[in-house]
Design an enzyme around this catalytic site. Structure first.
Site: not given
Length: 211
Positions: A39, A128
């Site tokens: 990421e 998440k």
């Protein structure tokens, strides 16, 4: 397919705030340690160019996504640059819609069961749980019991000591930032070797936790 790759990788390494010339070196070191999902956060200088270069250089080896994506416009920019998934710290339904419009994986940030279900009902592929360290692995297990259909990826405070507990609690993967890719003024050979070794330990812990 992409979500399956994230699950198989088990670890999303968060690369935040590094200079563009260092990002590819960091990704290479993480790859050498066995991590396959990266990421790159949107506060990285020149982030779209960084994502585009990384996506091309590591095509077929690494899954490159964008993180700290707060709105649909930022998601669209990241996806156009080559991001394969969008990781957010918060829940924005328009960001989910934009991500899915472009056929990418949407992973919004949530904290409560209500937010988890809302995200999933609006097209999120996984959620998440952030910040995960506030309630810990026990919370992941508790919310997974009534909502087993929603894949969860705890992020925030995950490290070498608690990684196994999060995986055993039912997480499909974890996001790890500063505990893995620490900020430094100098990305040199020593730093990169240490990063590779740390990545390898985390990957092994994740595999062991999966049984």
């Amino acid at each position: 397919m992409i979500l399956k790759q994230i699950e198989e990788s088990g670890i999303i390494a968060i690369v935040r705030g590094h200079q563009p010339q260092d990002v590819e070196l960091i990704i290479g070191a993480l790859r050498d340690g066995g991590i396959r999902t990266i990421e790159i956060t949107m506060d990285t200088p020149g982030v779209c160019e960084v994502i585009e270069r990384a996506a091309k250089k590591f095509a077929g080896e690494m899954l490159i996504g964008a993180g700290t994506v707060l709105d649909p416009e930022s998601a669209r920019m990241a996806l156009a640059a080559g991001a394969r998934f969008i990781f957010s710290p918060s829940l924005n339904l328009e960001t989910i819609r934009m991500t899915k419009r472009y056929g990418a994986i949407s992973i919004p940030g949530v904290f409560t069961p209500t937010e988890m279900l809302t995200a999933f009902e609006h097209g999120a592929d996984a959620v998440k749980i952030f910040p995960a360290n506030v309630l810990g692995p026990a919370y992941i297990k508790a919310v997974r019991d009534p909502l087993p259909q929603i894949p969860v990826i705890p992020t925030g405070g995950v490290n070498e000591e608690n990684l196994s507990a999060y995986i055993k609690s039912g997480a499909i993967a974890v996001g790890i930032g500063g505990a893995l890719v620490r900020k430094t003024q100098k990305v040199d050979r020593e730093y990169l070797e240490e990063l590779t070794q740390k990545a390898a330990r985390l990957v092994e812990k994740g595999r062991s936790a999966r049984g």
